[in-house]
Design a protein around this motif. Structure first.
Motif, PDB file in Angstrom:
ATOM      1  N   CYS A   1       1.167   4.033  -1.584  1.00  0.00           N
ATOM      2  CA  CYS A   1       0.666   5.417  -1.719  1.00  0.00           C
ATOM      3  C   CYS A   1      -0.370   5.763  -0.659  1.00  0.00           C
ATOM      4  CB  CYS A   1       0.121   5.662  -3.122  1.00  0.00           C
ATOM      5  SG  CYS A   1      -1.504   4.946  -3.422  1.00  0.00           S
TER       6      CYS A   1
ATOM      7  N   MET B   1      -4.513   5.840  -4.801  1.00  0.00           N
ATOM      8  CA  MET B   1      -4.576   5.238  -6.134  1.00  0.00           C
ATOM      9  C   MET B   1      -3.429   5.669  -7.043  1.00  0.00           C
ATOM     10  SD  MET B   1      -8.128   4.248  -7.981  1.00  0.00           S
ATOM     11  CE  MET B   1      -9.009   5.704  -7.601  1.00  0.00           C
TER      12      MET B   1
ATOM     13  N   GLY C   1      -3.360   4.727  -0.264  1.00  0.00           N
ATOM     14  CA  GLY C   1      -4.766   4.719  -0.679  1.00  0.00           C
ATOM     15  C   GLY C   1      -5.143   5.811  -1.652  1.00  0.00           C
TER      16      GLY C   1
ATOM     17  N   CYS D   1      -1.300  -2.504  -3.401  1.00  0.00           N
ATOM     18  CA  CYS D   1      -2.332  -3.022  -2.503  1.00  0.00           C
ATOM     19  C   CYS D   1      -3.193  -4.047  -3.241  1.00  0.00           C
ATOM     20  CB  CYS D   1      -3.191  -1.887  -1.974  1.00  0.00           C
ATOM     21  SG  CYS D   1      -4.064  -1.035  -3.303  1.00  0.00           S
TER      22      CYS D   1
ATOM     23  N   GLY E   1       0.824  -1.224   0.000  1.00  0.00           N
ATOM     24  CA  GLY E   1       0.000   0.000   0.000  1.00  0.00           C
ATOM     25  C   GLY E   1       0.847   1.257   0.000  1.00  0.00           C
TER      26      GLY E   1
ATOM     27  N   CYS F   1      -7.125  -0.844  -1.375  1.00  0.00           N
ATOM     28  CA  CYS F   1      -7.448   0.458  -0.776  1.00  0.00           C
ATOM     29  C   CYS F   1      -8.759   1.020  -1.290  1.00  0.00           C
ATOM     30  CB  CYS F   1      -6.317   1.453  -1.011  1.00  0.00           C
ATOM     31  SG  CYS F   1      -6.157   1.989  -2.729  1.00  0.00           S
TER      32      CYS F   1
ATOM     33  N   CYS G   1      -0.491   3.770  -6.927  1.00  0.00           N
ATOM     34  CA  CYS G   1       0.388   2.611  -7.014  1.00  0.00           C
ATOM     35  C   CYS G   1      -0.517   1.398  -7.237  1.00  0.00           C
ATOM     36  CB  CYS G   1       1.210   2.439  -5.727  1.00  0.00           C
ATOM     37  SG  CYS G   1       0.270   1.842  -4.304  1.00  0.00           S
TER      38      CYS G   1
HETATM   39  S1  FES Z   1      -2.334   1.842  -1.763  1.00  0.00           S
HETATM   40 FE1  FES Z   1      -1.680   2.688  -3.625  1.00  0.00          FE
HETATM   41  S2  FES Z   1      -3.288   2.226  -4.970  1.00  0.00           S
HETATM   42 FE2  FES Z   1      -3.914   1.284  -3.126  1.00  0.00          FE
END
Ligand code: FES
Length: 107
Positions: free
Chosen positions: A39, A43, A41, A48, A37, A85, A45
């Motif tokens: 980044c 979005m 959450g 996750c 995870g 995420c 990367c």
């Molecule tokens: S934590 Fe990066 S896209 Fe889900």
């Protein structure tokens, strides 16, 4: 509260309770499951990435175009892949089974 099962590489299973409104990534964090995870959450990367049990896939809301774009970058992609995420848990997802690909775990 929905209960879900994480299946880790090698087959170990972890059963967890989710508070309503939490994401899969949130639950993984409080259960000490090392989904990267990177980044947090936003979005930005695909670290996750999780694979949803096909029996539950249709109960999830559709992925946004942005999520689809990020999933294209994920390793070990499967037909029921989603970003952890972005999956918000609710009572209708009780019993959900999530497979965590090795590529989503911190070393
Ligand atoms: S934590 Fe990066 S896209 Fe889900």
């Amino acid at each position: 509260m929905p209960q879900l099962t994480f299946v880790l590489p090698g087959g170990r299973e972890i059963v967890a309770e989710a508070r309503p409104g939490e994401t899969i990534l949130d639950v993984a964090r409080h259960e000490d499951i090392a989904i990267e995870g990177a980044c947090g959450g936003s979005m930005a990367c695909a670290t996750c990435h999780v694979i949803v049990d096909p029996a539950f896939f249709g109960k999830l809301g559709p992925a946004s175009p942005e999520e689809e774009d990020m999933l294209d970058l994920a390793e070990s992609l499967a037909p029921t892949s989603r970003l952890g995420c972005q999956l918000v848990l609710h009572a209708g997802l009780d019993g959900l089974v999530i497979t965590v690909p090795k590529t989503s775990l911190l070393e």
